[in-house]
Every structure is written in C-alpha cells, then in structure tokens.
Design a protein around this motif. Structure first.
Motif, PDB file in Angstrom:
ATOM      1  N   GLU A 135      -3.149  -7.279   7.916  1.00  0.00           N
ATOM      2  CA  GLU A 135      -3.815  -6.675   9.113  1.00  0.00           C
ATOM      3  C   GLU A 135      -4.330  -5.208   8.734  1.00  0.00           C
ATOM      4  OE1 GLU A 135      -4.756  -8.882  11.584  1.00  0.00           O
ATOM      5  OE2 GLU A 135      -3.630 -10.346  10.417  1.00  0.00           O
ATOM      6  N   PHE A 136      -3.316  -4.554   8.077  1.00  0.00           N
ATOM      7  CA  PHE A 136      -3.649  -2.900   7.832  1.00  0.00           C
ATOM      8  C   PHE A 136      -4.724  -2.918   6.861  1.00  0.00           C
ATOM      9  CE2 PHE A 136      -2.948   0.603   5.000  1.00  0.00           C
ATOM     10  CZ  PHE A 136      -2.830   1.471   5.959  1.00  0.00           C
ATOM     11  N   ILE A 137      -4.718  -3.590   5.831  1.00  0.00           N
ATOM     12  CA  ILE A 137      -5.845  -3.730   4.777  1.00  0.00           C
ATOM     13  C   ILE A 137      -7.170  -3.808   5.230  1.00  0.00           C
ATOM     14  CG2 ILE A 137      -6.741  -4.765   2.595  1.00  0.00           C
ATOM     15  CD1 ILE A 137      -3.547  -5.219   1.877  1.00  0.00           C
ATOM     16  N   PHE A 151      -0.655  -4.446  12.994  1.00  0.00           N
ATOM     17  CA  PHE A 151       0.708  -4.055  12.093  1.00  0.00           C
ATOM     18  C   PHE A 151       1.578  -3.428  12.974  1.00  0.00           C
ATOM     19  CE2 PHE A 151      -2.957  -1.111  11.244  1.00  0.00           C
ATOM     20  CZ  PHE A 151      -2.364  -0.024  11.419  1.00  0.00           C
ATOM     21  N   THR A 152       2.731  -3.492  12.494  1.00  0.00           N
ATOM     22  CA  THR A 152       4.110  -2.752  13.169  1.00  0.00           C
ATOM     23  C   THR A 152       5.093  -2.186  12.148  1.00  0.00           C
ATOM     24  OG1 THR A 152       4.938  -4.819  13.384  1.00  0.00           O
ATOM     25  CG2 THR A 152       3.908  -4.403  15.221  1.00  0.00           C
ATOM     26  N   THR A 187       0.936  -1.262   0.100  1.00  0.00           N
ATOM     27  CA  THR A 187      -0.060   0.096  -0.042  1.00  0.00           C
ATOM     28  C   THR A 187       1.117   1.354  -0.096  1.00  0.00           C
ATOM     29  OG1 THR A 187      -0.117   0.262   2.333  1.00  0.00           O
ATOM     30  CG2 THR A 187      -1.804  -1.122   1.622  1.00  0.00           C
ATOM     31  N   ALA A 188       0.117   2.364  -0.174  1.00  0.00           N
ATOM     32  CA  ALA A 188       0.878   3.651  -0.089  1.00  0.00           C
ATOM     33  C   ALA A 188       1.499   3.929   1.114  1.00  0.00           C
ATOM     34  CB  ALA A 188      -0.061   4.754  -0.273  1.00  0.00           C
ATOM     35  N   ALA A 189       1.051   3.207   2.512  1.00  0.00           N
ATOM     36  CA  ALA A 189       1.346   3.536   3.630  1.00  0.00           C
ATOM     37  C   ALA A 189       2.880   2.703   3.780  1.00  0.00           C
ATOM     38  CB  ALA A 189       0.351   2.915   4.803  1.00  0.00           C
TER      39      ALA A 189
END
Length: 265
Positions: free
Chosen positions: A92-94, A100-101, A42-44
């Motif tokens: 987990e983020f998605i 997430f870490t 992702t962009a993150a």
C-alpha cells in the motif's frame, strides 16, 4: 509490566515512526527492494524499525523483542515479548494508497495484551490504554501530549446483513467463497492491520483472512480488537489465535464482533 509506561512509550514511538515513514512517502521517489521471501522492503520500513527498536530496547531492556525487519529476532523463544511491524502494508505504501500502519504489541502467555496501530497517511491512531480498553485518539496528534481519546467498541452485528472487510492487496477466491457463506449487507476493502481496527470501531463486523500472515502483522490489531470487545480465532476450528508460535507464522483466522454465528470452512 508497567502498563502506564508501556502505553506512553508505544504511542509515542508509533507517532515518531509515522513521521519518519511519511517523510519518505512524500518524497519524489524511494527505492524498493525484495527480501529473501520476495516481499518488498523500503527505506521507510528500515528507518522506522531502527527507531522503534531503539526506543523499545531503551525503555524495556529486559523484555524480548521480535520485529519483522530483524531476521535474527525470528528465533526468539519467550513467554513475554514485544512484537513490531514498523510498516505493515508495504505494498500500500509503495503504491501510495495510504492504507499502511505502524504496529507495536505486547504479548504475554500467547495473548496480545496491549497494542498500538497508527495509520499515518490517514491520521488514525488506535491503541489499548493502561487498563486494556481500546481507544481512538482524535484531532491533532501530538507526540508528547495525549489528546482526546474516544472509547471504541465493536458493533452489535445484524445477522441479516453483515458489514465485512477484506484485504485490499490479498483478496482471492477462497476469501470470497468464505464470505459468501454469510448474509452480507456491504463489503469494504482495506490494507494492513486497519482491518482489525475497522471491526474494533464497529465500522465492520467480520474480517476473515484466508492467506499467509505473520504474528507481527496481526498482534497489535488483535490487541486493539480485543480491547474493544472483539475476538480473533483460527479459521479451521475457531479456537483463539495465539502468539509465540514457532517461526511466528499464523494460520488462517477470523476477526469478528461477538454475536456472529461463525461458519466453518
């Protein structure tokens, strides 16, 4: 290496990257793409990676840098290196599950000596201090000022009923078969490198990983667990898990608190 400087830099960069990640996490929508190995990005991931990489290169220009999001770094061969997973637990983020870490570690002679694991959605920050002991920083987390740090330590396991933690996104039958070799009191599921930290704080005793991981997934959590008195060994022969392997791929492994009689596969 100046470990006081290293601790200061990686702590601050992890918190700054966490802010970048949470800005995207809390947005209405974000794009998800697939990398060449079909894993999501992702962009993150990319924005956090750019920020951490720039910070580490500025602070430690003479230390090799390996990071998940920069494929050219995966051919680095060095005895000493920094290794980064800017967003561990992208799945987990998605799915907005919070586990997430941000992972940053320093490796020398195959051993992750220092590391930071920051879970921004949970507000939990774990790291090794300048002397190599692991702490959790609690309360309001300020990028520029270190707050209250609490020493963390592994549990004294009760062999009649262990606390086991396993992957939230990668749990499979092989993992369950191995866990069933032990007397288990309770099971937890967690994502990303948080599993190492749960063993480091005594919230779990055992974390077996029967599945693919890369060194950037594990080095920071491994360092935190080691600084809390725990161990990480290969699944097959129980020798120490080492770093700087060709391609940075890990074998299966077991993270645990001393006092457990490890079972062979």
């Amino acid at each position: 290496m100046d470990f006081d400087k290293l601790t200061e830099v990686i702590r601050k960069l992890s918190l700054e990257a966490g802010d970048i990640i949470m800005d995207i996490y809390n947005s209405d929508d974000f794009d998800v793409r697939s990398k060449s190995d079909d894993s999501p990005v992702t962009a993150a991931d990319e924005a956090a990676d750019a920020h951490i990489s720039a910070g580490l290169r500025a602070a430690f220009p003479d230390v090799a840098l390996v990071t998940e999001e920069q494929a050219e770094s995966h051919s680095v061969t060095a005895n000493t290196f920094l290794i980064v997973d800017p967003l561990d637990g992208t799945k987990e983020f998605i799915h907005r599950r919070g586990d997430f870490t941000v992972n940053i570690a320093y490796v020398h002679d195959g051993v992750p000596l220092r590391g930071v694991v920051y879970a921004p959605a949970k507000g939990r920050l774990f790291y090794t201090n300048a002397t190599g002991d692991s702490v959790e920083e609690v309360g309001e987390l300020d990028k520029n000022t270190v707050g209250t740090t609490v020493p963390i330590s592994v549990s004294a396991p009760d062999k009649t009923g262990l606390m086991v933690v396993a992957s939230k996104s990668h749990r499979d039958q092989a993992t369950d078969d191995y866990i069933n070799k032990y007397a288990v009191n309770d099971m937890k599921s967690a994502g990303s490198s948080l599993k190492f930290c749960l063993v480091a704080t005594g919230e779990a005793d055992l974390y077996p990983r029967v599945g693919r991981t890369m060194e950037w997934d594990t080095a920071a959590g491994h360092a935190v667990l080691s600084g809390a008195g725990g161990h990480v060994v290969r699944f097959d022969d129980h020798t120490p898990l080492t770093y700087g392997k060709e391609g940075f791929a890990n074998p299966f492994f077991i993270a645990y608190a001393p006092g457990i009689d490890l079972k062979l596969p």
